[in-house]
Design a protein around this motif. Sequence first.
Motif, mmCIF file in Angstrom:
data_model
loop_
_atom_site.group_PDB
_atom_site.id
_atom_site.type_symbol
_atom_site.label_atom_id
_atom_site.label_comp_id
_atom_site.label_asym_id
_atom_site.label_seq_id
_atom_site.Cartn_x
_atom_site.Cartn_y
_atom_site.Cartn_z
ATOM 1 N N ASP A 161 19.975 -29.802 37.221
ATOM 2 C CA ASP A 161 18.612 -29.272 37.326
ATOM 3 C C ASP A 161 18.051 -28.895 35.955
ATOM 4 O O ASP A 161 16.873 -29.121 35.675
ATOM 5 C CB ASP A 161 18.568 -28.051 38.259
ATOM 6 C CG ASP A 161 18.737 -28.420 39.725
ATOM 7 O OD1 ASP A 161 18.605 -29.619 40.070
ATOM 8 O OD2 ASP A 161 19.007 -27.503 40.528
ATOM 9 N N GLU A 162 18.892 -28.312 35.098
ATOM 10 C CA GLU A 162 18.434 -27.948 33.752
ATOM 11 C C GLU A 162 18.097 -29.198 32.939
ATOM 12 O O GLU A 162 17.126 -29.214 32.189
ATOM 13 C CB GLU A 162 19.508 -27.130 33.039
ATOM 14 C CG GLU A 162 19.652 -25.721 33.597
ATOM 15 C CD GLU A 162 20.881 -24.995 33.074
ATOM 16 O OE1 GLU A 162 20.804 -23.756 32.929
ATOM 17 O OE2 GLU A 162 21.916 -25.652 32.819
ATOM 18 N N ARG A 163 18.897 -30.244 33.101
ATOM 19 C CA ARG A 163 18.609 -31.503 32.408
ATOM 20 C C ARG A 163 17.270 -32.072 32.864
ATOM 21 O O ARG A 163 16.467 -32.528 32.048
ATOM 22 C CB ARG A 163 19.702 -32.537 32.663
ATOM 23 C CG ARG A 163 21.004 -32.249 31.987
ATOM 24 C CD ARG A 163 22.008 -33.336 32.314
ATOM 25 N NE ARG A 163 23.332 -32.959 31.860
ATOM 26 C CZ ARG A 163 24.351 -33.778 31.794
ATOM 27 N NH1 ARG A 163 24.206 -35.046 32.165
ATOM 28 N NH2 ARG A 163 25.520 -33.368 31.375
ATOM 29 N N ASP A 164 17.048 -32.055 34.182
ATOM 30 C CA ASP A 164 15.786 -32.565 34.724
ATOM 31 C C ASP A 164 14.600 -31.760 34.197
ATOM 32 O O ASP A 164 13.562 -32.321 33.824
ATOM 33 C CB ASP A 164 15.796 -32.532 36.255
ATOM 34 C CG ASP A 164 16.766 -33.535 36.867
ATOM 35 O OD1 ASP A 164 17.241 -34.444 36.149
ATOM 36 O OD2 ASP A 164 17.059 -33.399 38.071
ATOM 37 N N ALA A 165 14.736 -30.437 34.167
ATOM 38 C CA ALA A 165 13.653 -29.576 33.689
ATOM 39 C C ALA A 165 13.403 -29.807 32.191
ATOM 40 O O ALA A 165 12.246 -29.877 31.754
ATOM 41 C CB ALA A 165 13.992 -28.106 33.948
ATOM 42 N N LEU A 166 14.465 -29.949 31.420
ATOM 43 C CA LEU A 166 14.313 -30.209 29.990
ATOM 44 C C LEU A 166 13.638 -31.564 29.762
ATOM 45 O O LEU A 166 12.726 -31.678 28.942
ATOM 46 C CB LEU A 166 15.671 -30.158 29.289
ATOM 47 C CG LEU A 166 15.672 -30.430 27.791
ATOM 48 C CD1 LEU A 166 14.774 -29.449 27.052
ATOM 49 C CD2 LEU A 166 17.094 -30.382 27.252
ATOM 50 N N ALA A 167 14.066 -32.577 30.500
ATOM 51 C CA ALA A 167 13.457 -33.905 30.368
ATOM 52 C C ALA A 167 11.970 -33.853 30.700
ATOM 53 O O ALA A 167 11.146 -34.446 29.993
ATOM 54 C CB ALA A 167 14.173 -34.914 31.268
#
Length: 180
Positions: A161-167
Motif C-alpha cells: 500500500d505504501e508503494r502504491d501511495a508513493l507511486a
Amino acid sequence: MSGIETNTPPSRVEPGGSGDEVDRIVAAWAEVSPTLDTAPLQVLSRVSRLARHLERVRAEAFSAHGLEGWEFDVLSALRRAGEPFELSPGALIQQTLSTSGTMTNRVDRLEARGMVERRPDPADRRGVKVRLLPPGVEAVDGALAALMRHEQEMLSALSSDERDALAASLRCLLLPLDAR
C-alpha cells in the motif's frame, strides 16, 4: 526558540540525532535560518538521494550484463515493442528522449555489437526499422531481471500500500513536469 514560528515539520531531528541525512540537513538549516520553509527538502532531497542510489544500482545491474545505461534504454524500448521487437528510429528517439544524431550513433554501436540490426521498413521503402536480435534480447532480459531484484530490495521497507501511495504521489509530481 525565541517565539519564532517555523515551517519545519514536526519530524525535525537535531544535528547528530537519529534520522536520515536529510533530517540532519533540515535540522541544520532550521538552526541557522529558522524562518526558512524547508518542507521541500523533506521530499525532494530524498528523491535526489534515491535517484543517486538508483543510478548506482542500475549501473551495477547493466554492467553485470555487459550493458551501459543508454544501451539498456534502447534495447528495452525494442523489447517492449513486442514481436518482432522492432521500432523506427523516430520511435526510439521519442522513447529514449534522445536526438536523431545520438540515436544514429547508438544504433551503429549496438549493431556493431550484434545486438540490433537495421531492416527496410516494409510500409515505407525510404524508412528503416531497428530490430532487436537474440543477443540483445538475452542482454536486456538479464539486465532487467537483475534490476528488478535490486529495485525490489530498495523498496522492501515499504508495504504494498505504501508503494502504491508513493507511486501515485510521484506520478502527480511528474505529470505536469513531463507535459512541459
